[in-house]
Each structure stands twice: as C-alpha cells, then as structure tokens.
Scaffold this active site. Structure first.
Site, mmCIF file in Angstrom:
data_model
loop_
_atom_site.group_PDB
_atom_site.id
_atom_site.type_symbol
_atom_site.label_atom_id
_atom_site.label_comp_id
_atom_site.label_asym_id
_atom_site.label_seq_id
_atom_site.Cartn_x
_atom_site.Cartn_y
_atom_site.Cartn_z
ATOM 1 N N GLU A 1 0.776 -1.288 0.007
ATOM 2 C CA GLU A 1 -0.047 -0.092 -0.149
ATOM 3 C C GLU A 1 1.001 1.365 -0.128
ATOM 4 O OE1 GLU A 1 -4.560 -1.393 1.862
ATOM 5 O OE2 GLU A 1 -2.893 -0.269 3.114
ATOM 6 N N GLU B 1 -6.470 -8.046 -0.290
ATOM 7 C CA GLU B 1 -6.847 -7.930 1.288
ATOM 8 C C GLU B 1 -8.399 -7.489 1.029
ATOM 9 O OE1 GLU B 1 -2.900 -5.856 2.914
ATOM 10 O OE2 GLU B 1 -4.639 -5.303 3.460
HETATM 11 C C1 GLA Z 1 -4.234 -2.459 5.107
HETATM 12 C C2 GLA Z 1 -2.997 -3.074 5.274
HETATM 13 C C3 GLA Z 1 -2.787 -4.223 5.953
HETATM 14 C C4 GLA Z 1 -3.894 -3.947 7.178
HETATM 15 C C5 GLA Z 1 -5.236 -4.033 6.676
HETATM 16 C C6 GLA Z 1 -6.078 -3.526 7.698
HETATM 17 O O1 GLA Z 1 -4.800 -2.600 4.044
HETATM 18 O O2 GLA Z 1 -2.209 -3.429 3.883
HETATM 19 O O3 GLA Z 1 -1.445 -4.279 6.426
HETATM 20 O O4 GLA Z 1 -3.459 -2.968 7.886
HETATM 21 O O5 GLA Z 1 -5.062 -2.677 6.280
HETATM 22 O O6 GLA Z 1 -7.493 -3.679 7.442
#
Ligand code: GLA
Length: 695
Positions: free
Chosen positions: A180, A331
C-alpha cells in the site's frame, strides 16, 4: 519436491483443470490472472509472528476452509535480515514447504513498507519527512522515504535475496512489492529531485513560467531551486506536476524491486502490488504504477457500515481498468476492520457476497486480511479467521463455504472476464485539477461518477472504468463524467473514435483545462467545441437544485450546472433548465450532435437519479448497447463473465428479503445441483453462479 509431484497432488485434490492451469502458466509469459487463470481464495499469513510448531495447525485449518493461497513476508524484514547483510530465509523456506504440503500456494511480499530498526538507525536519511519537517521514527510502518536513493539500494538488495531463493520455487506463484504505497516525503533531497525532474519535463524555465502563467502573483522562477515542493495549495500547474512527480517516484521506487525479482524469478511468477486507499485514492497515478506489473491488485475494505454495492462494484471495475485485465483482491475484511470510527461486523453472508461480487467483476483471487491477529501490535482488534487461541472464529464457516464454492465454480470461470460495451473515462489529471479547485465543496467526483455507473449497472450492463487515454474501439458508448483536462491530443483521439461510430457523452466540467492545468481558451469542452458545435457559456456552483426538463423527462440539477449554447442547426438541445439562479433559466443543459458515424453529447449538470436514469437509458438505446441479462428484482446485482463460447452470470441478492429472479434463458446453477433453471430463489445475501450455454 519437483513440479510433477505438486501437479499430481493438485490433481488428486482438485479438478484436473487447476493443475493444468498452473502447468499452462509455467510455460506462458505474463501474470497468472492476465490469462484469467484459476479462482483462488486465501489469506494474509504471518509465520514470523508465531512459533513454528504452530504453523502446521494453521495451514491445516486453512486447507479445511478450502483456502489455497497465502501472502507472506511483506512485514518480515527484521526476520529476513536481522542485521545488515545477514540474511535468514530458512524459516521462510520451511513455511513455503509446509504450505505446499497443505496444497496452499504462496505469494511473497517484499518487506519494504517497514524497514528494520538497524537500517534507519544507521541511515536516518532513509526516513520519511512529513510536510511539517518532522522525521518519521521506527516503531510503526511507512516510515521510509520513497525517494531516497540509499533506501532503494536496500530495497533492491532484499528483493534480490528473496528472488534468488524463491524465484524458482514451484510453490511460489507470485510477488507483492511493498505494501500500500502511501506517504510521500518532503525532505530537501526529494525537493531537489523534484526540481531536477521539472528541468527534464520543461527543459527551460521560460517554458515552465509560460505553462504555469507565473506572471500571476509574480510567481516567475529565475532558478530551478526556487521551485517549492508543494504540500498544500499552490499554482495549479505546479500542483499537477507534483502529482506526476510523486507518481514517477513511486514507480521508480517499485521498479528497482521489480527489476531485482525479474532477474532471478521465473516468468510464471507474477509481480503485483496491493494498492490501498479503498481503490479511489489519488495520491499517485495508479495506471502508471501498474504499467510494469503483471497483475493489478487492491485492498477492498468496507470499514464502517455495510457493502455499498455500486461503490464497491465501481472500484472493482476501476481496478480492472488499471491493466484492462482480471485482477486480485489482495486484502479484504473477514467480517470487520479495526481502523474505522465504528468497526461493525458485516452481516452474516455479507462477507461471502462481497467475495462473489469481486469475482463477478473480474477478480481471480480474494484474500482475507488476516488469518490471525498478532498477540500484540497495532491491529489486535482487526477481524481475523481464527482467534487468539488459534481456533476458528464465527466467520470461519462462511469463508470455508466460499472456498468450497470457488473450487466448484473455478473451472467454468476459467478464462472468463467481464466484457463491456460501455466505458466510463477516468483521468487522474482531471481529478487532481478539480480537487485542487473544487469551487463547490459538494462536488464529489466519485459521487458524480457513481451517478453514471450506478444507473448503467441498474440496466444490468457490464461497465469498464478506463484511463481516458485508453483506445476505445470495442465500446459503443463512452461517458466522461468530470473530464476536466482535455488536451488537444486527447481530443483528437476521442474525436477519431466518435467519427468511427462511437457515442461520447461528456459530463460536467469537461474540457476546461489543458495538460498544464491551464484554462482552454475555447471554453469547455476545449478542443472539442467545434466537433460538439456548442460550448459552455458559463459554469455555476449551485446553492440549491434547479429544475431541468426535456424529452427524457423532468428533474433537477444540483451542486453544479453549466449554461450551454448550441452553435449549429445540427445540434439537438435535449434538456433545458427551468427557473433557477437567474442565469440558467431556460438555457440548454444538454446538447448533442452527430459527428461522422458517431455522436457527441454534452451534459452540463449533475442530475437527480431518476432523470439520469432516463437520460442514460436513451443514451444506451441510441448507441445500440444490447442488454446483457434482463430485468431483475431490486437489490439483485448481476455480473457477467465471458469466455470463448460461454457466459457465466454471478447473481447476488444484496437485500434482506428472499427474491425470485427470472432468468432470460435456461441456465445451470454451478453452486447448486447443476439442474437447468429458468428462475433462481435467492436468500438475503444469496448468491447464484449460473452458466448459460451460448453455443
Ligand atoms: C491495510 C494493510 C494491512 C492491514 C489492513 C487492515 O490494507 O495493507 O497491512 O493494515 O489494512 O485493514
């Protein structure tokens, strides 16, 4: 363990097609999903946080839940390289092997989002500086400086070490670069890089001063090192170029790792990065970032509340547009998150419905964050699949059910993708240009886009959301809400497509600016004024809704309205304003003209949903867009994926009541007993995956 053993195991456990698919990919070039490969369900897993004696139990529980992929390592730098140049990857190899034993493939993350303490302590210049001059510290994540050349050397090194070790590992199917990409740095070195970058971009200060009209407020630059690194407001030209610089800087940050991996990894291993910001964030150009990657992926979270079907569907279609190919949801939430104001749980069945919505929109894999919360750390409250005791949490059966369904439907979905007749144009330059100067704080570009998107989806149409520079052949109807920046080059491209028979609908605020975020002297839509045979006489931020009427019905315009003028007899005025702010009264709100074999239409207002519905129904009819499914009960979403000779329809009841949905033709239910059906009954959050034989 050799590839053949793995294939045999896979064939024993799975239908023949999956292992054939893996086999096929090992020969073909390009990313897994680029060929619409298998359908995977999985989770983020952090073996470095647990005693090794615990791993087998976790993987067995994953296997029993039909999970078949884990993402590992994106936060494990201190375990991979406990001190500078001392690498320990044996534990990771053991984790990969154990996953293999449980028929679970691995995506490896490069750990560059959270550098180890020894690195930043020895090299504080690798730390990020925020816009107030504060240097980030160890103890969190994202503390690194994305522009720092020294940090990049370390990033390339750890990526290379991982690729040397796992680049030929049969159980490693792909790589995720970092995690991210988020925060820029505002340190002096980055500022100097920005000034050098501008020198390359403009060549001379004269060109820069001209294109930014720096005579305004005596902003004129005499030396490159006078140019600031903007962190708040500023000259629109400067702000736009800074976004371009930030995009290029993230691209280069990523490139050193991609290059290191490509040197040692087999082509079958795809490379992606999981983009966050709920898909829509625009701190950098996501098309630019995805260019060098094999696969687009994003992190799909609801946060507070429940699934916003249109918004989430639009985000999937937006992500699909990053590489114009199927993608991964790297995710998503197993029930709830920990970072929203109220971290409520999704309703029973809603997590499963979300997974199938992703597949319907072109996802070939859905992974949950996360398998199990670390015993300590900043995300203890986040939703997970097993609890602190290592035993399944209430969400586990729902995820296992989804996993089983993915397995059953995977073969039919293989090689299929959403295919659209209609596209919405998206331009980061236009978004940035409008957000730099909203003129009406209520002008929310995502809401405006959803006004188009939601209405088209209600018609059961597949919608692509693509970069404005995308070749448009294959589309019948293209709509461009808020296409604020239209350069001469883009105008020529759009016009050529229209002349070949395309139907283009420009939305409000279109064509006000050129590629330097300067005003187009022709007024809106800039270089398309002549082709449209009309233009925007004046734009107005609205304090109150204004009545609008025409052959498509009556309704209102709110937030933004533009007074249009038609200059030729060929122009049709389709909507007029009623009594409004005195300036708009009786003026054209929508004009249209046929051009070549196609048509250009300009809609100068943000319309209410009902009027928008009939306006877009006429636009799709006029552009000969064929219906894909047929009428459906409210709350039922239909997604279509097409492969050679067959279509798969994913129907999801996002409502709370049981619905009966009539089918346009006899179909098989892949999640049912395979009987041919002409109607499906869907419970609340109910899903049907239907195959229609188009042979
Ligand atoms: C993000 C991050 C993860 C985690 C999630 C929690 O997307 O990539 O490491 O912190 O959020 O929702």
């Amino acid at each position: 363990m050799n590839v053949k053993t793995i294939l045999c195991r896979a064939m024993r456990r799975r239908s023949v097609w999956l292992s054939l698919m893996f086999g096929a990919i090992s020969f073909a070039s390009g990313g897994l999903c680029a060929q619409s490969g298998s359908l995977l369900l999985g989770s983020a897993w952090y073996p470095e946080q647990w005693p090794e004696s615990r791993w087998d139990q976790d993987l067995r529980l994953m296997e029993e839940a039909h999970l078949d992929v884990v993402r590992v390592g994106e936060f494990a730098w201190s375990r991979m390289e406990p001190s500078q140049g001392h690498y320990d990857l044996d534990w990771l190899e053991r984790a990969v092997r154990l996953a293999e034993k449980h028929h679970i493939a691995v995506v490896l993350g490069t750990p560059t989002d959270a550098p180890p303490a020894w690195l930043t302590a020895a090299h504080p210049e690798t730390l990020r500086m925020d816009a107030t001059g504060h240097l980030a510290e160890h103890g969190n994540r994202r503390q690194f400086n994305y522009a720092n050349p020294h940090y990049r050397v370390y990033c390339a090194e750890i990526a290379e070490q991982l690729a040397r070790r796992f680049g030929h590992d049969p159980n490693v199917i792909g790589w995720q670069i970092g995690n991210e990409y988020s925060d820029e740095s505002f340190d002096p070195e980055t500022k100097r890089q920005f000034q050098d970058w501008l020198k390359v971009r403009f060549g001379t200060l004269d060109a820069l001063n001209r294109d930014w009209t720096t005579a305004y407020w005596s902003q004129t630059y005499d030396r490159w090192d006078e140019i600031p690194l903007p962190s708040g407001g500023g000259n629109p030209g400067l702000l736009l170029e800074h976004r371009h610089f930030v995009s290029d800087t993230w691209r280069d940050f990523q490139h050193v790792q991609v290059a290191a991996i490509r040197k040692f990894a087999e082509k079958r291993q795809f490379i992606t990065t999981n983009l966050g910001g709920l898909g829509w964030s625009d701190n950098f150009d996501h098309y630019e970032i995805n260019n060098e990657l094999d696969l687009a992926s994003w992190d799909d979270y609801v946060g507070q509340g429940h699934l916003n079907v249109a918004r989430n569907g639009a985000m999937h279609d937006f992500v699909r547009g990053w590489k114009r190919a199927n993608f991964w949801v790297m995710e998503t939430q197993p029930g709830f998150v920990n970072w929203a104001p109220v971290n409520n749980a999704l309703d029973p069945g809603e997590t499963r419905a979300m997974a199938w919505q992703a597949v319907g929109h072109g996802a070939d894999a859905v992974l949950y964050w996360q398998w199990r919360s670390a015993l300590n750390g900043q995300e203890q409250y986040h939703g997970a699949i097993v609890g602190p005791d290592g035993e399944p949490l209430p969400i586990y059966p729902e995820i296992a059910r989804t996993g089983g369904e993915f397995e059953r439907a995977a073969k039919a979905l293989q090689g299929t993708s959403p295919v659209a007749q209609v596209a919405l144009l998206h331009s980061y330059d236009s978004r940035w240009a409008i957000d730099f100067q909203p003129h009406n704080r209520n002008y929310d570009q995502l809401e405006v886009l959803l006004g188009y998107y939601g209405t088209l989806r209600e018609q059961g149409l597949t919608v692509d959301v693509v970069n404005a520079t995308t070749p448009l052949d294959g589309y019948k109807l293209v709509l461009a809400p808020s296409l604020n920046v239209i350069s001469a080059e883009l105008a020529a491209r759009l016009l050529a497509w229209v002349e070949r028979g395309g139907s283009l609908v420009l939305g409000p605020r279109s064509g006000m600016k050129d590629e330097h975020d300067s005003l187009n002297v022709q007024r809106q839509p800039g270089p398309l004024v002549d082709a449209l045979g009309g233009r925007v006489e004046q734009f107005y931020a609205l304090e109150a809704p204004v009545p609008v009427s025409g052959e498509d019905g009556t309704g209102t315009a709110s937030v933004w309205a533009e007074q249009l003028s038609a200059h030729t007899d060929a122009d049709e005025v389709l909507l007029h304003y009623g009594k409004g702010n005195g300036w708009l009264d009786g003026q054209p709100a929508m004009i249209s003209r046929s051009v070549g074999k196609g048509r250009i239409t300009y809609l100068g207002a943000v319309l209410d949903p009902a009027l928008m519905r009939s306006v877009l129904q006429r636009s799709t009819r006029a552009a000969h867009v064929e219906p894909e499914f047929g009428p459906l009960p409210p709350d039922v979403e239909v997604c279509r994926r097409v492969g050679d000779g067959h279509s798969i329809y994913v129907l999801i009841n996002h409502g709370a009541a049981v619905v009966h949905a009539a089918l346009p033709s006899a179909m098989h239910d892949l999640l049912g007993d395979g009987h041919s059906l002409t109607e499906v009954v869907l419970d609340a959050q109910g899903v049907a995956v239907l195959e229609a034989d188009t042979r």
